[in-house]
Scaffold this motif. Structure first.
Motif, PDB file in Angstrom:
ATOM      1  N   GLN A 151      11.250 -37.145  31.863  1.00  0.00           N
ATOM      2  CA  GLN A 151       9.982 -37.866  31.737  1.00  0.00           C
ATOM      3  C   GLN A 151       9.534 -37.934  30.284  1.00  0.00           C
ATOM      4  N   ARG A 152       9.780 -36.857  29.513  1.00  0.00           N
ATOM      5  CA  ARG A 152       9.346 -36.830  28.113  1.00  0.00           C
ATOM      6  C   ARG A 152      10.089 -37.860  27.280  1.00  0.00           C
ATOM      7  N   TRP A 153      11.381 -38.024  27.543  1.00  0.00           N
ATOM      8  CA  TRP A 153      12.209 -38.841  26.662  1.00  0.00           C
ATOM      9  C   TRP A 153      12.671 -40.144  27.294  1.00  0.00           C
ATOM     10  N   ASP A 154      12.235 -40.439  28.495  1.00  0.00           N
ATOM     11  CA  ASP A 154      12.595 -41.687  29.175  1.00  0.00           C
ATOM     12  C   ASP A 154      14.091 -41.804  29.437  1.00  0.00           C
ATOM     13  N   VAL A 155      14.741 -40.675  29.731  1.00  0.00           N
ATOM     14  CA  VAL A 155      16.138 -40.717  30.164  1.00  0.00           C
ATOM     15  C   VAL A 155      16.174 -40.507  31.669  1.00  0.00           C
ATOM     16  N   THR A 156      17.290 -40.871  32.282  1.00  0.00           N
ATOM     17  CA  THR A 156      17.404 -40.705  33.721  1.00  0.00           C
ATOM     18  C   THR A 156      17.661 -39.240  34.051  1.00  0.00           C
ATOM     19  N   PRO A 157      17.374 -38.806  35.283  1.00  0.00           N
ATOM     20  CA  PRO A 157      17.653 -37.411  35.660  1.00  0.00           C
ATOM     21  C   PRO A 157      19.111 -37.022  35.451  1.00  0.00           C
ATOM     22  N   ARG A 158      20.044 -37.940  35.717  1.00  0.00           N
ATOM     23  CA  ARG A 158      21.464 -37.620  35.530  1.00  0.00           C
ATOM     24  C   ARG A 158      21.802 -37.472  34.054  1.00  0.00           C
ATOM     25  N   GLN A 159      21.193 -38.297  33.209  1.00  0.00           N
ATOM     26  CA  GLN A 159      21.415 -38.163  31.770  1.00  0.00           C
ATOM     27  C   GLN A 159      20.828 -36.840  31.273  1.00  0.00           C
ATOM     28  N   SER A 160      19.657 -36.490  31.759  1.00  0.00           N
ATOM     29  CA  SER A 160      19.034 -35.222  31.392  1.00  0.00           C
ATOM     30  C   SER A 160      19.907 -34.048  31.815  1.00  0.00           C
ATOM     31  N   GLU A 161      20.456 -34.119  33.006  1.00  0.00           N
ATOM     32  CA  GLU A 161      21.330 -33.057  33.508  1.00  0.00           C
ATOM     33  C   GLU A 161      22.573 -32.921  32.637  1.00  0.00           C
ATOM     34  N   ARG A 181      35.652 -32.387  29.106  1.00  0.00           N
ATOM     35  CA  ARG A 181      36.209 -32.167  30.446  1.00  0.00           C
ATOM     36  C   ARG A 181      35.574 -30.939  31.096  1.00  0.00           C
ATOM     37  N   ASP A 182      35.346 -29.872  30.305  1.00  0.00           N
ATOM     38  CA  ASP A 182      34.725 -28.661  30.846  1.00  0.00           C
ATOM     39  C   ASP A 182      33.318 -28.962  31.376  1.00  0.00           C
ATOM     40  N   VAL A 183      32.545 -29.718  30.595  1.00  0.00           N
ATOM     41  CA  VAL A 183      31.181 -30.033  31.018  1.00  0.00           C
ATOM     42  C   VAL A 183      31.207 -30.941  32.252  1.00  0.00           C
ATOM     43  N   ALA A 184      32.129 -31.900  32.251  1.00  0.00           N
ATOM     44  CA  ALA A 184      32.249 -32.801  33.403  1.00  0.00           C
ATOM     45  C   ALA A 184      32.588 -32.016  34.667  1.00  0.00           C
ATOM     46  N   ASP A 185      33.487 -31.046  34.535  1.00  0.00           N
ATOM     47  CA  ASP A 185      33.846 -30.222  35.695  1.00  0.00           C
ATOM     48  C   ASP A 185      32.649 -29.416  36.181  1.00  0.00           C
ATOM     49  N   GLU A 186      31.855 -28.928  35.226  1.00  0.00           N
ATOM     50  CA  GLU A 186      30.648 -28.182  35.586  1.00  0.00           C
ATOM     51  C   GLU A 186      29.691 -29.052  36.403  1.00  0.00           C
ATOM     52  N   LEU A 187      29.603 -30.329  36.044  1.00  0.00           N
ATOM     53  CA  LEU A 187      28.697 -31.253  36.731  1.00  0.00           C
ATOM     54  C   LEU A 187      29.318 -31.855  37.981  1.00  0.00           C
ATOM     55  N   GLY A 188      30.642 -31.694  38.130  1.00  0.00           N
ATOM     56  CA  GLY A 188      31.325 -32.273  39.281  1.00  0.00           C
ATOM     57  C   GLY A 188      31.517 -33.768  39.179  1.00  0.00           C
ATOM     58  N   ILE A 189      31.664 -34.272  37.923  1.00  0.00           N
ATOM     59  CA  ILE A 189      31.863 -35.707  37.710  1.00  0.00           C
ATOM     60  C   ILE A 189      33.075 -35.904  36.805  1.00  0.00           C
ATOM     61  N   SER A 190      33.468 -37.169  36.595  1.00  0.00           N
ATOM     62  CA  SER A 190      34.601 -37.449  35.723  1.00  0.00           C
ATOM     63  C   SER A 190      34.198 -37.292  34.257  1.00  0.00           C
ATOM     64  N   LYS A 191      35.190 -37.108  33.395  1.00  0.00           N
ATOM     65  CA  LYS A 191      34.932 -36.991  31.959  1.00  0.00           C
ATOM     66  C   LYS A 191      34.274 -38.258  31.429  1.00  0.00           C
ATOM     67  N   LEU A 195      30.579 -38.547  29.543  1.00  0.00           N
ATOM     68  CA  LEU A 195      30.421 -39.088  28.194  1.00  0.00           C
ATOM     69  C   LEU A 195      29.495 -40.298  28.184  1.00  0.00           C
ATOM     70  N   GLU A 196      29.548 -41.124  29.224  1.00  0.00           N
ATOM     71  CA  GLU A 196      28.656 -42.285  29.284  1.00  0.00           C
ATOM     72  C   GLU A 196      27.199 -41.832  29.401  1.00  0.00           C
ATOM     73  N   ARG A 197      26.926 -40.845  30.270  1.00  0.00           N
ATOM     74  CA  ARG A 197      25.561 -40.351  30.422  1.00  0.00           C
ATOM     75  C   ARG A 197      25.072 -39.713  29.124  1.00  0.00           C
ATOM     76  N   LEU A 198      25.963 -38.963  28.475  1.00  0.00           N
ATOM     77  CA  LEU A 198      25.586 -38.300  27.232  1.00  0.00           C
ATOM     78  C   LEU A 198      25.251 -39.317  26.149  1.00  0.00           C
ATOM     79  N   ARG A 199      26.072 -40.350  26.000  1.00  0.00           N
ATOM     80  CA  ARG A 199      25.850 -41.347  24.950  1.00  0.00           C
ATOM     81  C   ARG A 199      24.592 -42.166  25.216  1.00  0.00           C
TER      82      ARG A 199
END
Length: 213
Positions: A151-161, A181-191, A195-199
């Protein structure tokens, strides 16, 4: 009125609670909401994990009852009753307002707040009497910290996660402690999804920081 409110983070090791044991044995992570303690000493747990194996492990744990699971967006959501109180309750009893609980490979991280120095002293004393609890961070609670990052930065919940997981795991550290890849595995999503959510989140952050308006 007590004006001072502090953000406090604790690290817990050597805990033998069901969730800590499950993440230790399965080698995965769990994000849990603050547990609710019943009058009979049992705790109601609500948590999620990228691994279904957590549920399979807890199915065999005699300390867990009524385990319910659902799957959504690549993660497993669980609700159950634990037959004993959690370590965090010893801190809550003296004034720790727990906001989030994260477990990974048997290690727990509690983040929350305390109101006033007297309460902080009581919480730290309780932590000192609990095996494996160490203080990691204390900082002043800023006004915006009562508002979710999304809410503070106007990003989506998935991007925030994605950003929170990357920061917590050391993706932004120098040198980098984990791979994408490690972070993606932690989130249970593809690499690529990570990276798309992060960018997208970074583009939003930078837009706020460098906006001349």
């Amino acid at each position: 009125m007590i004006a001072e409110c502090l953000v406090v983070e604790f690290r817990v090791t050597d805990d033998d609670c069901p969730l800590a044991d499950a993440t230790r044995e399965v080698g995965t992570s769990v994000d849990a909401q603050p547990p609710l303690l019943r009058r009979d000493g049992n705790a109601l747990l609500h948590f999620s994990s990228p691994s279904e194996a957590v549920g399979e492990y807890l199915d065999e744990d005699d300390r867990i009852r009524y385990l319910h699971r659902t799957a959504a967006d690549g993660r497993w959501n669980y609700r159950c009753l634990a037959k004993e109180a959690c370590v965090v309750h010893s801190l809550v009893d003296v004034g720790f307002l727990v906001d989030s609980i994260h477990l990974r490979d048997g290690t727990e991280r509690f983040v929350g707040a305390v109101v006033g120095q007297d309460v902080l002293d009581q919480v730290l004393a309780a932590a000192g009497e609990t095996v494996g609890v160490s203080l990691e961070r204390i900082s002043s609670l800023r006004a915006h910290e009562d508002t979710p990052v999304a809410q503070r930065w106007d990003v989506t919940p998935r991007q925030s996660e994605a950003v929170e997981a990357a920061f917590r795991l050391g993706y932004f550290s120098v040198p980098r402690e984990v791979t994408a890849r490690d972070v993606a595995d932690e989130l249970g999503i593809s690499k690529s999804a990570f990276l798309e959510r992060l960018r997208r989140a970074q583009a939003t952050f930078f837009g706020h920081l460098f906006d001349d308006g």
